[in-house]
Scaffold this active site. Structure first.
Site, PDB file in Angstrom:
ATOM      1  N   GLU A 150      75.392 -59.374 110.017  1.00 62.02           N
ATOM      2  CA  GLU A 150      74.026 -59.654 109.584  1.00 62.02           C
ATOM      3  C   GLU A 150      73.142 -59.724 110.817  1.00 62.02           C
ATOM      4  O   GLU A 150      73.565 -60.218 111.874  1.00 62.02           O
ATOM      5  CB  GLU A 150      73.983 -60.967 108.800  1.00 62.02           C
ATOM      6  CG  GLU A 150      72.603 -61.549 108.557  1.00 62.02           C
ATOM      7  CD  GLU A 150      71.668 -60.614 107.819  1.00 62.02           C
ATOM      8  OE1 GLU A 150      70.488 -60.537 108.231  1.00 62.02           O
ATOM      9  OE2 GLU A 150      72.114 -59.940 106.865  1.00 62.02           O
ATOM     10  N   CYS A 154      68.911 -51.839  96.009  1.00 62.80           N
ATOM     11  CA  CYS A 154      67.814 -52.042  95.059  1.00 62.80           C
ATOM     12  C   CYS A 154      66.851 -50.856  95.095  1.00 62.80           C
ATOM     13  O   CYS A 154      65.771 -50.923  94.509  1.00 62.80           O
ATOM     14  CB  CYS A 154      67.083 -53.347  95.348  1.00 62.80           C
ATOM     15  SG  CYS A 154      66.325 -53.401  96.994  1.00 62.80           S
TER      16      CYS A 154
END
Length: 282
Positions: free
Chosen positions: A170, A240
């Site tokens: 991350e 998404c």
């Protein structure tokens, strides 16, 4: 006081919203009235409200990036007390500052409870999150070492750690630190790395037999190109944005992977947006 119209800066006024959690819906009227008393918010501001396991987490973001006055700060803290808000923060463009921290906002991912940093990335709904986690973990019959790329606060990392050891990558230090604290005693290793600028290369990816990646809407062009050259038996993509996902899947498929399944998840009610989980195998 409401939501922005599609592809517009215009605000559509609302009195209620059946798509949000009851605890957030109950705050619409109080927030509407209260926001008009905070001069530093100006005429245009965003207010984000997140329901966490320990209560509501609110962030005020004025468009003019103004700082709250001392009176504003006292009123904001009093509002948090009056409505039992776990945390209330102000973001004037230089990073969010907590003005009231009554409880630490937390979220459960798998068996882990993660202390959420300010501006933590979360899925927009618990139901959608559960569907994504179920689709990802359900696709993995067997694994010995998993890479979770763009891991956020560990939404997929910790459920995946119940299958095999996970290395979570991350780019935001605060989210990596939150994962690291929650990972104690679990087969989870965290890494802070900007995968857009510094993607894992094929040699690094060769350490994993399963690769999961869930990038932002811009996708993962550079990382996908490296994944295409990796020897992993399975790749699972979560997105998404169907357009950037299609581009990334094309890159991976050109490297010899075959697309096994694509699952759309409608976790954005009354909007054209959709979440997708795609599974590829060699």
């Amino acid at each position: 006081f409401g939501f922005r119209a599609p592809r517009s800066h215009s605000v559509v006024d609302i009195a209620e919203c059946p798509a949000i959690r009851p605890a957030i819906a109950a705050l619409i009227a109080p927030l509407r009235a209260f926001s008009q008393t905070i001069g530093a918010l100006g005429r245009n501001a965003e207010i984000s409200v997140t329901e966490t396991d320990s209560g509501l987490d609110i962030a005020f973001r004025p468009a003019a990036n103004d700082e709250p006055t001392l009176d504003d700060r006292e009123r904001l803290a009093a509002f948090a007390d009056a409505h039992d808000i776990a945390r209330l923060a102000w973001d004037s463009g230089q990073g969010a500052e907590p003005l009231a921290a009554r409880r630490q906002p937390r979220a459960a991912f798998g068996s882990a409870s993660v202390d959420l940093p300010l501006d933590a990335f979360l899925q927009p709904s618990l139901e959608g999150e559960n569907a994504i986690v179920g689709a990802v973990t359900g696709a993995i019959a067997k694994a010995t070492r998993i890479a979770d790329l763009y891991a956020g606060c560990g939404t997929l990392t910790f459920p995946l750690s119940g299958i095999a050891p996970v290395h979570a990558y991350e780019g935001t230090q605060a989210m990596v630190a939150a994962m690291r604290r929650a990972a104690a005693g679990r087969p989870v290793t965290t890494h802070c790395r900007d995968l857009a600028r510094n993607p894992l290369n094929e040699t690094e990816l060769a350490a994993f037999d399963t690769i999961v990646f869930d990038p932002p809407r811009a996708g993962a062009r550079s990382q996908a190109a490296a994944i295409a050259r990796a020897p992993a038996a399975m790749v699972i993509a979560v997105s998404c944005n169907p357009a950037t996902l299609a581009r990334d899947l094309r890159l991976i498929a050109d490297g010899g992977y075959r697309l096994e399944s694509v699952l759309p998840i409608d976790q954005f009610p009354w909007s054209p947006h959709v979440e997708i989980v795609a599974v590829l195998k060699r």
